[in-house]
Structures are given as C-alpha cells and as structure tokens.
Scaffold this active site. Structure first.
Site, PDB file in Angstrom:
ATOM      1  N   GLY A 167      74.732 -19.458 -34.952  1.00  0.00           N
ATOM      2  CA  GLY A 167      75.751 -18.687 -35.672  1.00  0.00           C
ATOM      3  C   GLY A 167      76.797 -18.145 -34.710  1.00  0.00           C
TER       4      GLY A 167
ATOM      5  N   ARG B  20      74.257 -25.696 -36.116  1.00  0.00           N
ATOM      6  CA  ARG B  20      72.820 -25.449 -35.939  1.00  0.00           C
ATOM      7  C   ARG B  20      72.093 -26.781 -35.740  1.00  0.00           C
ATOM      8  NH1 ARG B  20      72.119 -20.120 -36.790  1.00  0.00           N
ATOM      9  NH2 ARG B  20      73.376 -19.070 -38.370  1.00  0.00           N
TER      10      ARG B  20
ATOM     11  N   ASP C 197      67.945 -17.957 -29.490  1.00  0.00           N
ATOM     12  CA  ASP C 197      66.661 -18.585 -29.159  1.00  0.00           C
ATOM     13  C   ASP C 197      66.630 -20.076 -29.520  1.00  0.00           C
ATOM     14  OD1 ASP C 197      66.754 -17.813 -31.808  1.00  0.00           O
ATOM     15  OD2 ASP C 197      64.635 -17.284 -31.925  1.00  0.00           O
TER      16      ASP C 197
ATOM     17  N   THR D 199      73.427 -13.572 -29.603  1.00  0.00           N
ATOM     18  CA  THR D 199      72.990 -13.568 -30.997  1.00  0.00           C
ATOM     19  C   THR D 199      73.240 -12.185 -31.574  1.00  0.00           C
ATOM     20  OG1 THR D 199      71.146 -13.539 -32.549  1.00  0.00           O
ATOM     21  CG2 THR D 199      70.554 -13.242 -30.258  1.00  0.00           C
TER      22      THR D 199
ATOM     23  N   ASP E 255      71.749 -11.051 -33.908  1.00  0.00           N
ATOM     24  CA  ASP E 255      70.444 -10.508 -34.316  1.00  0.00           C
ATOM     25  C   ASP E 255      69.806  -9.674 -33.203  1.00  0.00           C
ATOM     26  OD1 ASP E 255      70.846 -12.027 -36.605  1.00  0.00           O
ATOM     27  OD2 ASP E 255      69.586 -13.684 -35.915  1.00  0.00           O
TER      28      ASP E 255
ATOM     29  N   ASP F  68      67.711 -10.562 -31.004  1.00  0.00           N
ATOM     30  CA  ASP F  68      66.260 -10.761 -30.945  1.00  0.00           C
ATOM     31  C   ASP F  68      65.804 -11.680 -29.821  1.00  0.00           C
ATOM     32  OD1 ASP F  68      67.302 -13.084 -31.972  1.00  0.00           O
ATOM     33  OD2 ASP F  68      65.955 -13.203 -33.693  1.00  0.00           O
TER      34      ASP F  68
ATOM     35  N   ARG G 217      67.992 -11.626 -39.459  1.00  0.00           N
ATOM     36  CA  ARG G 217      66.787 -12.466 -39.558  1.00  0.00           C
ATOM     37  C   ARG G 217      65.530 -11.610 -39.612  1.00  0.00           C
ATOM     38  NH1 ARG G 217      68.745 -17.612 -37.147  1.00  0.00           N
ATOM     39  NH2 ARG G 217      69.318 -18.622 -39.100  1.00  0.00           N
TER      40      ARG G 217
HETATM   41  O1  F6P Z   1      71.269 -15.693 -36.556  1.00  0.00           O
HETATM   42  C1  F6P Z   1      72.476 -15.113 -36.914  1.00  0.00           C
HETATM   43  C2  F6P Z   1      72.590 -14.983 -38.409  1.00  0.00           C
HETATM   44  O2  F6P Z   1      73.807 -14.332 -38.673  1.00  0.00           O
HETATM   45  C3  F6P Z   1      71.430 -14.288 -39.104  1.00  0.00           C
HETATM   46  O3  F6P Z   1      71.463 -12.898 -39.000  1.00  0.00           O
HETATM   47  C4  F6P Z   1      71.580 -14.810 -40.507  1.00  0.00           C
HETATM   48  O4  F6P Z   1      70.356 -14.802 -41.194  1.00  0.00           O
HETATM   49  C5  F6P Z   1      72.064 -16.203 -40.307  1.00  0.00           C
HETATM   50  O5  F6P Z   1      72.648 -16.250 -39.027  1.00  0.00           O
HETATM   51  C6  F6P Z   1      73.066 -16.680 -41.328  1.00  0.00           C
HETATM   52  O6  F6P Z   1      73.366 -17.993 -41.051  1.00  0.00           O
HETATM   53  P1  F6P Z   1      74.552 -18.829 -41.688  1.00  0.00           P
HETATM   54  O7  F6P Z   1      75.733 -18.666 -40.809  1.00  0.00           O
HETATM   55  O8  F6P Z   1      74.027 -20.208 -41.662  1.00  0.00           O
HETATM   56  O9  F6P Z   1      74.810 -18.301 -43.049  1.00  0.00           O
END
Ligand code: F6P
Length: 345
Positions: A10, A71, A102, A124, A126, A128, A170
């Site tokens: 992301g 991704r 990660d 990230t 997140d 994490d 997440r």
């Molecule tokens: O990992 C980053 C993140 O923003 C998470 O917090 C969230 O669950 C996910 O990506 C959303 O992903 P996408 O951009 O595929 O909607």
C-alpha cells in the site's frame, strides 16, 4: 553502479521523500538509480527506467509514490522469483532497494537468500514491522486520523451524537491508538485487546450522563468486539494472503449496535484511503530521507540483506529476516493509556 528502487504494498506518506534521498545520495557518490515500476510487478516484468536528480528534486512533499506500487507477490507468479533475478540483468542492476512493509520485505529477504544484492527501507502506515520504532507512512496516517477526529467532533457535538470512526491498520492497533489518542477519542478499540459491546454501551451512557454532548469511538478495522455478531471479511484476498478487512465493516456494525443499546443517535464513517493519500507529515519526510539515504550507504558498503530502521533517535541497520520475523503489535501500555481517557466526571 546502477541501483534499482521499488515501492511495494500500500502507498503511504513519505515514499517520495525516500526515493528522492536515494537518487540524490547515489548521484553524489557517482551512481545511477533505476526506478522500477509498480513494486515487484516491475521486477517480474522487467519494467523500469533511470531516475534523474532533476525528476526527484521537487517530490519531497508529494503523497503516494512516483514509481507506482502493487501487491504482486513474485512467489505467486509462474517463475516469478527467477524472472525477478533475470530483471537484475535486463535492467542492469547491481543492487536493489525495496521500500515496503512485511510483505515486500519478505520477498526481499528471500531474494537475498538466493544471492541477490537487496536492501530494504521500512514503510507501512500500519506500523507493524518488527524491530523498528516507526515506519514511513505511519505518522501521516496518525495525523489524518487526528484531523478526522477533530472534524467529526464538531458535527457530533452539534447533533449530540456518537460517531464511530473506523481506521486502517490490519491486525495491529497502532493507527487507532495513536490517532485516537491524538484526536481525543473517548473510546479506542484495537485488535490486540478484547472489548465487550455491553460494557462499551455502559461507558458511553456514563459519558453522556456526565454532561458531554458527543462521543467519539475510534475502532481499528481488525478489532473484534464481544457481543457484536462476528464480522467476517468478504471480497478478495491479496497475493500475500491478506483479506480486505474493510469489508468486515466493523465500524458500521458497532455504530448500529451502540445506537440501539444506548438509545443515542449514532453514525459511523470509514476513513479509508484518506489515511494514506496527500502530503506526508514532516516526520515521514524526514524518516524517508534518513532511511533512504542509509539504504544507499548499505548498498555502497556491500552490506546486503539489511534494512535501516529507527531505534530511538538513531537509524541502525538490522537483518531483513529480523524485520519480517513477526508482526509488531501495539504498545499495550500506550493503548491502555489512550483507552483510559474517557471523560466520565
Ligand atoms: O497495509 C496498509 C493498508 O492500508 C491496511 O491498513 C489496509 O487494510 C490495507 O492496506 C488496504 O489495502 P488496499 O489499498 O488494497 O485497499
């Protein structure tokens, strides 16, 4: 040398600051950077082009990533890892800097095991990633959540409502905890800590009875609340096995039930990608610049398989394998502090 750089996973605030630092640091040392497009997809498909200092000089305050992201997991693509290795030849790379969380960095670690010259940069929203105090993108996300809380508070106050704000993160509660704390949320709910629907409703009633005209609840997309019907993710699972947690719609379900239990007018909103877009905070720009420049230094020393991370005030290199070993969950003491600040007097 020719040094590749990619951004995977992301997008988030601060990626362009890292790219800028990488290109300028490498240029000062007499080396060329090749921008690889769309994360690992670009390495699987051999897509990239040289990045000049002039191209990146003005991007420090720009959100997103000028390289694009994806991704894509090369391990899930036919001959993906071999194709990535082949792209080192076709793009003429002596080394590669992978900016990611990660998922992206776990691919980087596997490429290092195959003898490829890869270093990482931690990002990230997140927050994490293991063994770093912060990742690029987290501070910007926290700032967005705090701003959203400020804005929701005035409308909630005006209508004497409870507003439930669902945020990303997440399976980690970092964004909810720090964003909610900064935004003065009355209740904060994270995946790492159990909470009970009836107890939450009672707490909100006490808050209202104490004379407060609105209540703000910040809930992490991955939180589970006892008493709330199970919220299963629907929709697609990505190439790294992550379901789309927003499809659980935990914020909306929580708002419905809290409204019924408290008899207080309740609304919900999901902040979504506003947490990732737009201009990065100064902190993320600085962290991007520091870790990006440190990654180039590792490449120039031939110290591959590492990722520069933040330890206190210092940037230190750690093995990629350590960074991706486990997910880093929220600091539980910080969470307890944030969650304890419900005004009921
Ligand atoms: O990992 C980053 C993140 O923003 C998470 O917090 C969230 O669950 C996910 O990506 C959303 O992903 P996408 O951009 O595929 O909607």
């Amino acid at each position: 040398m020719q040094i590749g750089v990619l951004t995977g996973g992301g997008d988030c605030g601060g990626l362009n600051a890292a790219i800028r630092a990488i290109v300028i640091r490498a240029a000062h040392a007499g080396h060329q950077v090749i921008g690889v497009y769309d994360g690992w997809a670009g390495m699987v498909e051999g897509r990239g082009a040289p990045l000049s200092v002039k191209e990146v000089a003005g991007i420090v305050g720009l959100g997103g990533t000028i390289l694009g992201s994806s991704r894509t997991n090369p391990e899930k693509v036919e001959n993906g890892m071999e194709r990535v290795a082949q792209s080192f030849q076709t793009l003429g790379l002596d080394a590669l800097i992978a900016i990611g969380g990660d998922d992206t960095l776990s691919v980087a670690a596997k490429l290092v095991d195959r003898g490829l010259h890869v270093v990482g940069v931690p990002k990230t929203m997140d927050n994490d990633l293991n063994a770093t105090d912060a990742c690029i993108g987290f501070d910007t996300a926290v700032e967005r959540v705090a701003t959203a809380c400020d804005m929701l508070r005035t409308t909630a106050d005006s209508h004497h409502r409870i507003i439930v704000l669902e945020v990303m993160g997440r399976d980690a509660g970092w964004v909810a905890t720090e964003g909610g704390l900064a935004g003065g949320a009355d209740i904060i709910l994270v995946p790492e800590e159990k909470s009970d629907l009836n107890e939450l409703a009672e707490r909100l009633k006490r808050h209202r009875d104490a004379g407060y005209s609105s209540s703000l609840v910040v809930v992490a997309e991955g939180a589970t609340i006892e008493g709330l019907p199970a919220q299963e993710a629907t929709g697609k699972v990505d190439a790294f096995g992550h379901p789309q947690l927003v499809t659980r719609a935990v914020g909306e379900a929580l708002a419905d039930h809290l409204g019924n239990l408290t008899k207080i007018d309740t609304r919900s909103m999901t902040l979504g990608h506003l947490q990732r877009g737009g201009a990065p905070t100064a902190f993320d720009r600085i962290l991007g610049a520091r870790t990006g420049a440190a990654a180039v230094d590792l490449v120039l020393k031939g110290d591959f398989g590492k990722v520069p991370v933040l330890h206190g005030a210092q940037i230190v290199p750690i093995p990629l394998s350590e960074a991706v070993a486990v997910n880093r969950h929220v600091d539980i003491d910080l969470y307890h502090l944030a969650a304890s600040l419900t005004p009921t007097e």
